[in-house]
Design an enzyme around this catalytic site. Structure first.
Site, mmCIF file in Angstrom:
data_model
loop_
_atom_site.group_PDB
_atom_site.id
_atom_site.type_symbol
_atom_site.label_atom_id
_atom_site.label_comp_id
_atom_site.label_asym_id
_atom_site.label_seq_id
_atom_site.Cartn_x
_atom_site.Cartn_y
_atom_site.Cartn_z
ATOM 1 N N ASN A 11 -9.955 0.700 -4.962
ATOM 2 C CA ASN A 11 -9.084 1.674 -5.067
ATOM 3 C C ASN A 11 -9.578 3.198 -4.869
ATOM 4 O OD1 ASN A 11 -6.663 2.183 -8.149
ATOM 5 N ND2 ASN A 11 -6.334 2.621 -6.042
ATOM 6 N N ASN A 62 -0.211 10.638 -5.930
ATOM 7 C CA ASN A 62 -0.207 9.309 -5.313
ATOM 8 C C ASN A 62 -0.160 9.795 -3.667
ATOM 9 O OD1 ASN A 62 0.138 7.469 -7.204
ATOM 10 N ND2 ASN A 62 2.104 8.214 -7.695
ATOM 11 N N CYS A 71 -4.533 6.356 -13.924
ATOM 12 C CA CYS A 71 -5.055 5.372 -13.030
ATOM 13 C C CYS A 71 -6.439 4.802 -13.412
ATOM 14 C CB CYS A 71 -5.423 6.073 -11.549
ATOM 15 S SG CYS A 71 -6.119 4.786 -10.263
ATOM 16 N N GLY A 72 -6.463 3.595 -13.758
ATOM 17 C CA GLY A 72 -7.696 3.187 -14.649
ATOM 18 C C GLY A 72 -8.806 3.017 -13.557
ATOM 19 N N ASN A 160 1.696 4.127 -17.826
ATOM 20 C CA ASN A 160 2.751 3.882 -16.480
ATOM 21 C C ASN A 160 3.252 2.603 -16.737
ATOM 22 O OD1 ASN A 160 0.440 2.742 -15.810
ATOM 23 N ND2 ASN A 160 -0.085 3.939 -14.280
ATOM 24 N N HIS A 162 4.765 -1.232 -15.679
ATOM 25 C CA HIS A 162 4.136 -2.211 -15.164
ATOM 26 C C HIS A 162 5.133 -3.391 -15.235
ATOM 27 C CE1 HIS A 162 0.440 -0.579 -13.613
ATOM 28 N NE2 HIS A 162 0.341 -0.031 -15.024
ATOM 29 N N GLU A 211 1.990 -0.946 -5.988
ATOM 30 C CA GLU A 211 1.897 0.689 -6.816
ATOM 31 C C GLU A 211 3.146 1.418 -6.255
ATOM 32 O OE1 GLU A 211 -1.543 2.313 -8.388
ATOM 33 O OE2 GLU A 211 -2.897 1.062 -7.004
ATOM 34 N N CYS A 220 -5.894 -2.055 -9.125
ATOM 35 C CA CYS A 220 -5.015 -1.168 -9.944
ATOM 36 C C CYS A 220 -5.464 -1.347 -11.435
ATOM 37 C CB CYS A 220 -3.440 -1.306 -9.928
ATOM 38 S SG CYS A 220 -2.609 -0.470 -11.130
ATOM 39 N N GLY A 221 -6.159 -0.424 -12.125
ATOM 40 C CA GLY A 221 -6.828 -0.748 -13.353
ATOM 41 C C GLY A 221 -5.800 -0.716 -14.532
ATOM 42 N N THR A 222 -4.826 0.217 -14.476
ATOM 43 C CA THR A 222 -3.676 -0.071 -15.703
ATOM 44 C C THR A 222 -3.059 -1.165 -15.471
ATOM 45 O OG1 THR A 222 -2.366 1.230 -14.320
ATOM 46 C CG2 THR A 222 -3.541 2.583 -15.856
ATOM 47 N N GLY A 223 -2.979 -1.734 -13.931
ATOM 48 C CA GLY A 223 -1.964 -2.911 -13.712
ATOM 49 C C GLY A 223 -2.973 -4.055 -14.159
#
Length: 283
Positions: A11, A62, A71-72, A160, A162, A211, A220-223
């Protein structure tokens, strides 16, 4: 503009040290530098800024120029940059984001950061706060009609929004077709990041992510955090131990400490190269 290209398990973002640089039009700069043919090539732009409430601030955009909240994978690289480039000189740091202050523990090897553990905060499960349009207070394994097909989604926000969907086979998923349909669905007022997940065993899941504003990315870290939370809620994994989330770009270790109601993410961060690019023509 001086920059550093970095990535967290694929990422990738262009990072700018705004302790030293000024970026006049970050949305236009993000679109330009993210282009993989005419720019540098990235999933977006992240500005590392001074902060009055933390060691530094992360301001992310983005690849379509829209501003992101968190963003993780990106924040792990922010932490690595801050340490490696001398903004901080400690192994426990704080970073201000649009989703609040995040706290990070750095693993340093030979004077450089190799791994970062991030306290990603508490997951948000209340539908209206995510936000997702629903008659239910929480959306856990609830049906959603997307292009005439019923999918069962679990909605989680990690700063954010998901939507997590479980499938038997994600390798052959036509994500370029279904991803935008989820992203722009009327059920998600702020659009949504969508994770398509295959359960491997009680400690391991595999995911692909679409995303919002960026399309499919390698990670995707938060994902990954949202997927771990959703997998515990749906009984797919052991909730008392870390979950290995396998993404296209590599693996992340996610642990939802339910006593604290905090999600911890551990993973690598890497510097690709430093450079300089002319963005003065962007207005």
């Amino acid at each position: 503009m001086k920059f550093t290209k970095m990535h967290g398990i694929g990422n990738d973002y262009v990072y700018v040290n705004c302790f030293e640089e000024t970026v006049e039009n970050p949305s236009a700069v993000a679109r330009y530098v993210s282009d993989r043919h005419f720019g540098i090539g990235s999933d977006g732009l992240i500005l590392i800024k001074p902060s009055k409430i933390a060691d530094c601030e992360m301001d992310m955009y983005n690849l379509d120029g829209s501003q992101g909240a968190m963003c993780g994978n990106g924040i792990r690289c922010v932490a690595k940059y801050a340490y490696d480039y001398g903004i901080v000189n400690k192994e426990h740091i704080s970073v201000a984001t649009k989703s609040g202050i995040k706290y990070l523990d750095l693993t340093v090897e030979n004077g450089k950061v190799s791994q970062v553990k991030v306290n990603m905060g508490s997951p948000i499960l209340t539908a209206r706060q995510i936000p997702v349009v629903s008659e239910k207070e929480e959306v856990i394994n609830e049906p959603l009609d997307v292009n005439g097909k019923i999918y069962y989604i679990t909605a989680v926000s990690m700063g954010n929004p998901h939507a997590i969907v479980y499938m038997d086979d994600i390798d052959h998923l036509d994500i370029e077709k279904i991803g935008p349909a989820f992203e722009n669905h009327v059920a998600f007022p702020d659009r949504v990041n969508t994770e398509f997940v295959e359960v491997i065993d009680e400690h391991t899941v595999k995911m692909r992510v679409w995303e919002r504003g960026s399309g499919e990315t390698l990670a995707c870290g938060t994902g990954a955090c949202a997927v771990a939370v959703a997998s515990v809620l749906n009984g797919h994994v052991d909730g008392d131990s870390p979950v290995t989330v396998k993404l296209l770009g590599g693996d992340l270790q996610i642990f939802w400490n339910r006593q604290e109601n905090l999600v911890y993410m551990t993973g690598p961060a890497a510097t690709v190269f430093d450079g300089e690019i002319d963005v003065s023509f962007l207005k």
